[in-house]
Design an enzyme around this catalytic site. Structure first.
Site, PDB file in Angstrom:
ATOM      1  N   ARG A  65       0.819  -1.214   0.000  1.00 38.21           N
ATOM      2  CA  ARG A  65       0.000   0.000   0.000  1.00 38.21           C
ATOM      3  C   ARG A  65       0.857   1.270   0.000  1.00 38.21           C
ATOM      4  NH1 ARG A  65      -3.593   2.677   4.306  1.00 38.21           N
ATOM      5  NH2 ARG A  65      -5.165   3.733   3.018  1.00 38.21           N
ATOM      6  N   HIS A  69       0.599   4.327  -2.650  1.00 38.45           N
ATOM      7  CA  HIS A  69       0.365   5.713  -2.259  1.00 38.45           C
ATOM      8  C   HIS A  69       1.539   6.620  -2.622  1.00 38.45           C
ATOM      9  CE1 HIS A  69      -3.278   5.377   0.672  1.00 38.45           C
ATOM     10  NE2 HIS A  69      -3.373   4.524  -0.331  1.00 38.45           N
ATOM     11  N   ASN A  97      -3.515   8.973   4.326  1.00 37.48           N
ATOM     12  CA  ASN A  97      -2.280   8.373   4.853  1.00 37.48           C
ATOM     13  C   ASN A  97      -2.186   8.403   6.376  1.00 37.48           C
ATOM     14  OD1 ASN A  97      -1.446   7.948   2.209  1.00 37.48           O
ATOM     15  ND2 ASN A  97      -0.237   9.838   2.117  1.00 37.48           N
ATOM     16  N   HIS A 196      -6.147  -6.115  -1.977  1.00 42.99           N
ATOM     17  CA  HIS A 196      -6.971  -6.229  -0.762  1.00 42.99           C
ATOM     18  C   HIS A 196      -7.270  -7.685  -0.414  1.00 42.99           C
ATOM     19  CE1 HIS A 196      -8.592  -1.788  -0.927  1.00 42.99           C
ATOM     20  NE2 HIS A 196      -7.284  -1.865  -0.818  1.00 42.99           N
TER      21      HIS A 196
HETATM   22  C1  HEM Z   1      -9.058   1.024  -5.809  1.00 36.52           C
HETATM   23  C2  HEM Z   1      -8.869   1.997  -4.947  1.00 36.52           C
HETATM   24  C3  HEM Z   1      -8.430   1.761  -3.543  1.00 36.52           C
HETATM   25  C4  HEM Z   1      -9.018   2.246  -2.433  1.00 36.52           C
HETATM   26  C5  HEM Z   1     -10.239   3.153  -2.369  1.00 36.52           C
HETATM   27  C6  HEM Z   1      -8.285   1.731  -1.305  1.00 36.52           C
HETATM   28  C7  HEM Z   1      -8.559   2.034   0.017  1.00 36.52           C
HETATM   29  C8  HEM Z   1      -8.008   1.388   1.098  1.00 36.52           C
HETATM   30  C9  HEM Z   1      -8.389   1.603   2.457  1.00 36.52           C
HETATM   31  C10 HEM Z   1      -9.456   2.601   2.930  1.00 36.52           C
HETATM   32  C11 HEM Z   1      -7.657   0.765   3.233  1.00 36.52           C
HETATM   33  C12 HEM Z   1      -7.705   0.626   4.744  1.00 36.52           C
HETATM   34  C13 HEM Z   1      -6.802   1.651   5.389  1.00 36.52           C
HETATM   35  C14 HEM Z   1      -6.943   1.712   6.893  1.00 36.52           C
HETATM   36  O1  HEM Z   1      -7.715   0.970   7.466  1.00 36.52           O
HETATM   37  O2  HEM Z   1      -6.263   2.542   7.506  1.00 36.52           O
HETATM   38  C15 HEM Z   1      -6.802   0.029   2.349  1.00 36.52           C
HETATM   39  C16 HEM Z   1      -5.899  -0.914   2.750  1.00 36.52           C
HETATM   40  C17 HEM Z   1      -5.018  -1.549   1.901  1.00 36.52           C
HETATM   41  N1  HEM Z   1      -4.839  -1.265   0.557  1.00 36.52           N
HETATM   42 FE1  HEM Z   1      -6.094  -0.216  -0.599  1.00 36.52          FE
HETATM   43  N2  HEM Z   1      -7.269   0.951  -1.757  1.00 36.52           N
HETATM   44  C18 HEM Z   1      -7.311   0.938  -3.111  1.00 36.52           C
HETATM   45  C19 HEM Z   1      -6.408   0.321  -3.957  1.00 36.52           C
HETATM   46  C20 HEM Z   1      -5.289  -0.339  -3.525  1.00 36.52           C
HETATM   47  C21 HEM Z   1      -4.179  -0.718  -4.357  1.00 36.52           C
HETATM   48  C22 HEM Z   1      -4.055  -0.373  -5.847  1.00 36.52           C
HETATM   49  C23 HEM Z   1      -3.291  -1.369  -3.563  1.00 36.52           C
HETATM   50  C24 HEM Z   1      -1.944  -1.946  -3.908  1.00 36.52           C
HETATM   51  C25 HEM Z   1      -1.615  -2.391  -5.094  1.00 36.52           C
HETATM   52  C26 HEM Z   1      -3.860  -1.422  -2.249  1.00 36.52           C
HETATM   53  C27 HEM Z   1      -3.315  -2.056  -1.174  1.00 36.52           C
HETATM   54  C28 HEM Z   1      -3.859  -2.072   0.087  1.00 36.52           C
HETATM   55  C29 HEM Z   1      -3.414  -2.956   1.143  1.00 36.52           C
HETATM   56  C30 HEM Z   1      -2.396  -4.064   0.969  1.00 36.52           C
HETATM   57  C31 HEM Z   1      -4.128  -2.604   2.288  1.00 36.52           C
HETATM   58  C32 HEM Z   1      -3.947  -3.172   3.701  1.00 36.52           C
HETATM   59  C33 HEM Z   1      -2.851  -2.367   4.368  1.00 36.52           C
HETATM   60  C34 HEM Z   1      -2.471  -2.801   5.760  1.00 36.52           C
HETATM   61  O3  HEM Z   1      -2.999  -3.781   6.287  1.00 36.52           O
HETATM   62  O4  HEM Z   1      -1.600  -2.131   6.334  1.00 36.52           O
HETATM   63  N3  HEM Z   1      -5.049  -0.755  -2.254  1.00 36.52           N
HETATM   64  N4  HEM Z   1      -7.021   0.438   1.058  1.00 36.52           N
END
Ligand code: HEM
Ligand code: NAG
Ligand code: NAG
Ligand code: NAG
Length: 322
Positions: A65, A69, A97, A196
């Protein structure tokens, strides 16, 4: 005469093509970039990332992530790693972030290791890009070859971080256009959302979805998730983005969407009667197709507007300008 005109035209084209060859091409990323200058860089980074992930498996998700970002804001230039200072308004404090993106210290530790090995050679942007690849591989996801030679930014943009990162409530057309702005097509967007399949999200980001009793959520799933996410408290309580296999990189994320068990609105919107339903079905039926499309899209994402050649700088510490 006609023949002299033809000769003139040929001469003109010849000069043009010569000039083209002499003009130095813009510097490009290359898969052998550190082969001479720091041959052990890749191995050193991999070891550092492996150590961090074996300490905490979720770190693989956090690093993926972090890379995303970084790349969506001014390109993959490590701008997200810069801390606040008199000349920097850090992206770390941007809404998507702050209190959410993790893993900064892991990248800083990996960078410190390569810095010891080859001072002033390897950029923070490349360390982060390699770390994301290594993280995917270490939790059962695909691997891919990374082209290198990115340089680090001299600035950051909190404003762009707030404007350019997709919202957890984004409708489908907005997700498509945000990714489109970064040169990523609809298939790339769906494949990348498959990240995800690992990691976690905080309660306040999916509370509305699980308490709204909408028709696009599985009733049992909503009620299970409510138990870990109270209506009026517990904003920071975590739930897995993939309820089936939260720690392994697989295609269960897409199978969940078909059962209306996506955690975030931006997850479920990929399968809710719109143009991406067929892609979600395809990935849910074909694990290997998902993995290879994910790898392809990660390479594309990691090459968004990199700084190369003499552009930008090489930071010694990723959090600060040299
Ligand atoms: C399509 C649009 C996307 C949205 C709206 C989105 C939004 C989010 C949100 C709201 C979270 C939770 C953050 C939190 O609880 O603090 C999250 C977690 C995460 N996102 Fe996304 N995301 C998107 C695309 C992506 C992409 C493109 C990737 C990587 C290639 C990604 C990888 C991750 C990962 C791996 C997590 C878990 C992080 C952790 O456990 O520390 N996301 N995302
Ligand atoms: C950051 O620096 C780049 C290159 O010098 C410049 O194009 C860009 O506008 C700057 N961004 C901000 C937010 O100052
Ligand atoms: C949704 O349903 C639950 C239980 O059936 C109920 O307690 C809650 O008040 C409802 N929420 C909304 C927003 O209607
Ligand atoms: C899955 O995708 C691969 C390409 O990665 C393709 O060769 C194969 O035929 C697909 N399998 C199914 C069952 O559709």
């Amino acid at each position: 005469m006609a023949s002299t005109n033809i000769i003139k035209a040929i001469m003109f084209l010849l000069v043009l093509s010569l000039a083209n060859n002499i003009t130095p091409c813009e510097a490009q990323l290359s898969s052998t970039f550190y082969d001479r200058s720091c041959p052990k860089a890749l191995r050193t980074i991999r070891t550092a990332i492996r150590t961090a992930i074996s300490r905490e498996r979720r770190m693989a998700a956090s690093i993926l992530r972090l890379h995303f970002h970084d790349c969506f804001v001014q390109g993959c230039d490590a701008s997200i790693l810069l801390d606040d200072s008199p000349s920097i308004i850090s992206e770390k404090n941007a809404l998507p972030n702050k209190g959410s993106v993790r893993g900064y210290e892991v990248i800083e530790a990996a960078k410190a290791k390569v810095e010891k090995l080859c001072p002033g050679v390897v950029s923070c942007a490349d360390v982060l890009t390699l770390a994301a690849r290594d993280a995917s591989k270490m939790v059962g996801g695909p691997s891919w070859s990374v082209k290198l030679g990115r340089r680090d930014s001299t600035n950051a943009s909190l404003v762009q971080a707030e404007a350019g990162l997709p919202s957890f409530k984004a409708p489908l057309d907005s997700l498509i256009s945000t990714f489109g702005d970064n040169g990523l097509n609809v298939r790339d967007m769906v494949a990348l959302s498959g990240a995800h399949t690992i990691g976690q999200a905080q309660c306040f980001l999916f509370r509305d979805r699980i308490y709204n009793n909408g028709s696009d959520i599985n009733v049992g799933f909503a009620s299970t998730r409510r138990r870990g996410c109270p209506l009026n408290s517990g904003n920071e309580k975590l739930a897995a983005l993939d309820l089936v296999t939260p720690n392994s990189f697989d295609n269960n994320y897409f199978k969940n969407l078909i059962q209306k068990k996506g955690l975030l609105e931006s997850d479920q919107v990929l399968f809710s009667g719109g143009s991406t339903d067929s892609i979600v079905r395809e990935y849910s039926n074909n694990h290997s197709k998902f993995k290879s499309d994910f790898a392809t899209a990660m390479v594309k994402m990691s090459e968004i507007r990199p700084l190369t050649g003499q552009e930008g700088v090489l930071r010694k510490i990723c959090g600060a300008l040299p």
